[in-house]
Design a protein around this motif. Structure first.
Motif, PDB file in Angstrom:
ATOM      1  N   CYS A  87       0.856  -1.192   0.000  1.00  7.35           N
ATOM      2  CA  CYS A  87       0.000   0.000   0.000  1.00  7.35           C
ATOM      3  C   CYS A  87       0.894   1.245   0.000  1.00  7.35           C
ATOM      4  N   CYS A  94       3.631   2.399   2.964  1.00  9.67           N
ATOM      5  CA  CYS A  94       3.900   1.233   3.809  1.00  9.67           C
ATOM      6  C   CYS A  94       5.279   1.313   4.480  1.00  9.67           C
ATOM      7  N   CYS A 142       2.750  -9.471   5.068  1.00  8.55           N
ATOM      8  CA  CYS A 142       2.765  -8.456   4.008  1.00  8.55           C
ATOM      9  C   CYS A 142       4.094  -8.455   3.262  1.00  8.55           C
ATOM     10  N   CYS A 190       1.805   1.332   9.530  1.00 11.12           N
ATOM     11  CA  CYS A 190       0.974   0.819   8.434  1.00 11.12           C
ATOM     12  C   CYS A 190      -0.258   1.727   8.297  1.00 11.12           C
ATOM     13  N   THR A 240      -2.728   1.673   6.369  1.00  8.12           N
ATOM     14  CA  THR A 240      -3.986   0.949   6.150  1.00  8.12           C
ATOM     15  C   THR A 240      -4.590   0.459   7.462  1.00  8.12           C
ATOM     16  N   GLY A 241      -3.761  -0.089   8.312  1.00  6.41           N
ATOM     17  CA  GLY A 241      -4.279  -0.651   9.562  1.00  6.41           C
ATOM     18  C   GLY A 241      -4.329   0.340  10.712  1.00  6.41           C
ATOM     19  N   PRO A 272      -1.321   8.178   4.292  1.00  6.86           N
ATOM     20  CA  PRO A 272      -0.049   7.535   3.921  1.00  6.86           C
ATOM     21  C   PRO A 272       1.160   8.471   3.898  1.00  6.86           C
TER      22      PRO A 272
END
Ligand code: SF4
Length: 297
Positions: free
Chosen positions: A23, A26, A51, A210, A212-213, A218
């Motif tokens: 992603c 990351c 990942c 991360c 995303t989590g 980003p």
């Protein structure tokens, strides 16, 4: 002990292809690039389910197995095979997630450390099983919302403390153990280069946010990672032959509130919960400062 190494000292050459499947933003992908830069040529990469395969773009012989818990056995096998053919000069390195390190892979990790296998284990810690849906791991910070510790009427997120695997490895007698962060690349590069020159079991545990989590933009990966170190949520230290040294020692730590509130997984926290985290961070930091420069036990 290590010394920080600026990126330019390692030359212009990259050992990684430009594209990967991670992603945007990351932290693990940054670890991958820095590891390849520090190790250069002459290493083999081991990878298990996590990942990690999303950033397999390192230009090195790589072996991937689906056995989530198998990193310790995989790296041991590669290392012993290389020894058999007289190639102990090749570094056996794995970039393994926190699930495959602190939980499901812990028995293999601990056993490899016990046998002092000639391997370099790099844990990129995104604090959950991000590749399988964001379930909490033993590395998840208390109160974090994950898919298995959601926020609701009866749940305030993860309740348990983090497992301190770097110190567990040090107490097991590993020749070299370090924590690191993607926000301090010179420190991480220095530790990787130092570890490369050591024989036996080496363990580097890298804080790898991360987006995303963790629920942040980003573009803020380095900001979040830096905040964790500056607040003491992720102290940078190394243990070489049982002697501990703090690598980042600010005169004063920043309050944890600021970096926690940058992340969606902590947005529900009330003052009391932030205070609990602050107390635990302060207590651990005092212990680390007291041990700085001395034996860990
Ligand atoms: S889920 Fe997180 S750790 Fe996994 S590739 Fe995406 S940003 Fe990286």
């Amino acid at each position: 002990m290590s010394r920080p190494i600026p990126l330019h000292e390692l030359g212009d050459r990259e050992y990684i292809d430009p594209a990967n499947q991670a992603c945007q933003g990351c932290g693990g992908a940054i670890v991958s690039r820095l590891v390849s830069k520090a190790l250069g040529e002459g290493f083999v990469r081991a990878e298990v389910a996590c990942c990690g395969p999303a950033f397999m773009n390192i230009r090195a012989p790589s072996i991937y197995v689906e056995v989530f818990e198998g990193a310790g056995a995989l790296m041991t096998g590669i290392s012993r095979g290389l020894k058999r053919i007289g190639r102990e000069d090749v570094v056996v390195m794995g970039i393994i997630g926190d699930g495959g390190t602190v939980d499901i892979g812990f028995q293999g990790l601990s056993a490899a450390a016990e046998r002092n296998e000639n391997i370099l284990w790099v844990c990129y810690d995104n604090e959950a099983y991000m590749n399988t849906g964001g379930q909490k791991s033993g590395a998840t910070t208390p109160y974090a919302a994950t898919t298995t510790t959601p926020i609701g009427e009866y749940s305030r997120g993860k309740l348990e403390r983090r497992k301190n695997v770097p110190l567990l490895m040090a107490v097991q007698g590993a020749p070299y153990v370090a924590t690191a962060s993607v926000a301090f690349p010179e420190d991480l590069l220095g530790k990787l280069v130092h570890a490369k020159g050591i024989r036996g079991f080496r363990y580097i545990h890298v804080s790898s946010p991360c987006p995303t989590g963790w629920g942040y933009d980003p573009k803020d990966t380095i900001k979040v990672a830096r905040g964790m170190v500056q607040s003491g949520l992720w102290p940078l230290y190394e243990v070489s032959d049982g002697i501990l040294r703090l690598n980042y020692k600010p005169r004063e730590l920043k309050p944890v509130r600021e970096v926690l509130k940058m992340q969606g997984r902590f947005r529900h926290l009330n003052d009391e919960e932030i205070e609990r985290i602050q107390r635990e961070v302060d207590a651990f930091w005092r212990r680390l400062v007291a041990k700085d420069g001395g034996e860990i036990f």
